[in-house]
Each structure stands twice: as C-alpha cells, then as structure tokens.
Design an enzyme around this catalytic site. Structure first.
Site, PDB file in Angstrom:
ATOM      1  N   LYS A  52       0.715  -1.168   0.058  1.00 34.19           N
ATOM      2  CA  LYS A  52      -0.106  -0.103  -0.096  1.00 34.19           C
ATOM      3  C   LYS A  52       0.998   1.294   0.053  1.00 34.19           C
ATOM      4  O   LYS A  52       0.539   2.098  -0.554  1.00 34.19           O
ATOM      5  CB  LYS A  52      -0.847   0.001   1.239  1.00 34.19           C
ATOM      6  N   GLN A  96      -4.352  -1.840   9.747  1.00 37.42           N
ATOM      7  CA  GLN A  96      -4.313  -2.877   9.245  1.00 37.42           C
ATOM      8  C   GLN A  96      -4.811  -4.190  10.107  1.00 37.42           C
ATOM      9  O   GLN A  96      -4.550  -4.177  11.139  1.00 37.42           O
ATOM     10  CB  GLN A  96      -2.850  -3.257   8.545  1.00 37.42           C
ATOM     11  N   ASP A 119     -10.789   2.831   4.168  1.00 36.08           N
ATOM     12  CA  ASP A 119     -10.989   1.430   4.349  1.00 36.08           C
ATOM     13  C   ASP A 119     -12.493   1.141   4.279  1.00 36.08           C
ATOM     14  O   ASP A 119     -12.924  -0.022   3.897  1.00 36.08           O
ATOM     15  CB  ASP A 119     -10.287   0.800   5.502  1.00 36.08           C
TER      16      ASP A 119
END
Ligand code: NDP
Length: 292
Positions: A52, A96, A119
């Site tokens: 990412k 994450q 997200d």
C-alpha cells in the site's frame, strides 16, 4: 475466455490517479497523504502494508507508516487514531487488520473519523453504502466493482452468488451487486458455511464471487458454462518446487474452471491489486472531497 487482469487495469487507473495528482498539486499544494497503522509482526499484514505504501509512492501520494509492537494496548491504538483524526496533513488512514487478539477491532473501527475512513469499515460509511448515499466503500468490494465496470461485464439481472459473508468482503460486495447501479442490479445470493446445496446454487450462477479463504474450493462442476468468476481468495499453499516453498492460490480451482467460463480473475493479479487501487481512489476522494 477473458482474463480480468487486475494488474493491467490497476496500472491504467493508478496512472489516471497520478495524472490528477500532478495536475492538481502545483508546487505549493501538498499531495494526498495516506497513513497506515500496523500493529504486530504478522508477515502477511506487513506485506500488505508495504504494498500500500509503495502504491502511494507510485501515484505521488505522501504516506506515513506507524508501526507498533504486538504488545501495544487498545488504549494506545485509540490514542494513535485520535491523533490521526485531528492531523490536518493526513487525508485518510487505515488500521491494518487483523489486530492482535487483545484489541477489539470494532472499538478501533468506531474511533476512526468516518471522513478519513478510506477502508470504508466504519458503520457510518457501511450504512451509507447500504443506503446508496455518498460513502467510502470498502476497498476490496470497490476494487471488484471497478474491475466489472472497466471490463464492461454485464451484471444487470444476472444471478450472482457471493461465497462468504465477512464484513470486509462478502457482505459489502453482496450489497453493492444488488444496488440499482451499473455494475449492480444483480439478483444476489449470499452463501456461507451453513448454506446447504451450495454446489447447486453455484451451478446456477451467472456470476460467482468467491471470498471464503479455502484454496481451490470452487471446482469445475460447481460452475455454469460462460459464468463470470471473481476470485477474492488469497491462500498460501506448499510448493516445494518454488524457491519460497509456497505459492498463492485463490478460492477457485483456476486451472480446471477457466475453460468453462467467459471471464475470470487470476490469483495473484486479479482482485488483490484492485483492492490497493480502490484504496488509492478512496484516498484521492478524501483529499479532494469528491466522495460520491
Ligand atoms: P473470513 O474468514 O472473514 O470469511 C470467510 C467466509 O467464508 C465466512 O462467511 C464463512 O462462513 C465462509 N465459509 C467458510 N467455509 C465455507 C464453506 N465451506 N462453504 C461456504 N462458505 C464458507 O474471510 P475474508 O472475507 O476476510 O477473506 C476471504 C478470502 O479473501 C481470504 O482468502 C482472504 O485472504 C481473501 N482476501 C483477499 C483480499 C484481496 O485484496 N484480494 C482482501 C480481503 C480478503 P461463516 O460466516 O458461516 O463462517
């Protein structure tokens, strides 16, 4: 049979994003900035976050990695989130997953400012997505929708079976596929570990979206001729011939299924890169406030 090439499409879309960054961010305007919070030493999570951050660099975004040990407390994670929420230089951030067991994922999720929730896991965004109002959509489902859109896969009125009902893939993609949108407008069945007659259900599907986490689960006899297959699974299996001693496979038995279908995503190189591309797209939206 068409390979839905997530690497190739990601290159195109990421170039579009980097062009926008170059045009918009003249010398005195800062570029979009994504932060990633990584707790613990899970090798898969480390690799995902690395990819990412690398993707951010490629499109001209700034990025910050906040890496903390496994022993970090829930309170400390929330403190990091509160700081990121207030940081005017950060447009969006991700925490994450999975988090260490002693940290409540939902509590962490709820602490994120929905306007920076690139997200798309915060209930505000999830609920807004379900209602069809502007929101950040979770990256993997969003990447799948981009793939279907750009490859002009007709989903209208199609019978779509989603395998898996997780909050990050199965449930949101089933919502998006059933919305009155293009792509979308599909008749969606969501299947899970309690589903009976799964083989029969899959064999009637025009589109299968497999997100179970079971290597090669979807076999050729579960797939209708000319179906479209989206394989979300990323599974490591032993491979003694490979220098790494493992290889990645999806949830679909690609080699035996590919001959029957009209289109299929490979693993790796299908949904994986599209997930990161969708995250970049969300970060661009958070930055430019063009969320739709
Ligand atoms: P979860 O483990 O959270 O969910 C798996 C789902 O599969 C559950 O709903 C479960 O049902 C269902 N399931 C398990 N066994 C069966 C079965 N025998 N028959 C039918 N359904 C079953 O997984 P995720 O959604 O997080 O991930 C799924 C896969 O996608 C993994 O391989 C993951 O690595 C991959 N992934 C890939 C991404 C990408 O970018 N390409 C991003 C995210 C995930 P139940 O609810 O009843 O337990």
């Amino acid at each position: 049979m068409l390979i839905l090439d997530g690497n190739k499409l990601s290159t195109i879309i990421r170039k579009e994003i980097s062009d926008k960054v170059r045009t918009f961010c003249k010398t005195d305007i800062r570029p979009p900035h994504l932060a990633a919070v990584l707790i613990g030493e899970n090798p898969a999570s480390q690799a995902y976050v690395r990819n990412k951050i690398k993707a951010c660099e490629e499109v001209g975004f700034a990025s910050t990695l906040i890496k903390k040990p496994e022993s970090t407390t829930e309170e400390e994670v929330i403190k990091i989130i509160n700081k990121l929420n207030l940081d005017k230089e950060i447009d969006g951030f991700i925490v994450q997953l999975p988090l260490p067991r002693h940290i409540d994922e939902m509590k962490v999720n709820l602490a994120i400012n929905p306007e920076k929730d690139v997200d798309g896991f915060h209930p505000n965004n999830f609920g807004r997505m379900a209602l069809g109002i502007p929101a950040f959509h979770p990256a993997t489902p969003s990447g799948i929708m981009m793939l279907l859109d750009r490859y002009k896969i007709n989903t209208d009125g199609k019978n779509c079976v989603v395998l898996g009902r997780s909050n990050i893939v199965g449930t949101p993609i089933s919502i998006l596929m059933s919305k009155k949108t293009t792509p979308g407008n599909a008749t969606v069945t969501i299947a899970h570990s309690r589903t009976s007659n799964l083989k029969e259900i899959c064999a009637n599907a025009d589109i299968i979206i497999a997100a179970l986490g079971i290597p090669n689960f979807v076999k050729s006899d579960m797939v209708k001729n000319n179906a479209v297959i989206i394989d979300v699974g990323i599974n490591k299996i032993d491979d003694h011939d490979s220098s790494k001693k493992y290889r990645l496979v999806g949830d679909v038995d690609f080699e035996n299924v590919k001959h029957k279908v009209s289109a299929i995503t490979p693993v790796p190189g299908g949904v994986g890169p599209m997930t990161i591309t969708a995250l970049l797209d969300n970060t661009w939206k958070a930055y430019s406030k063009t969320i739709k």
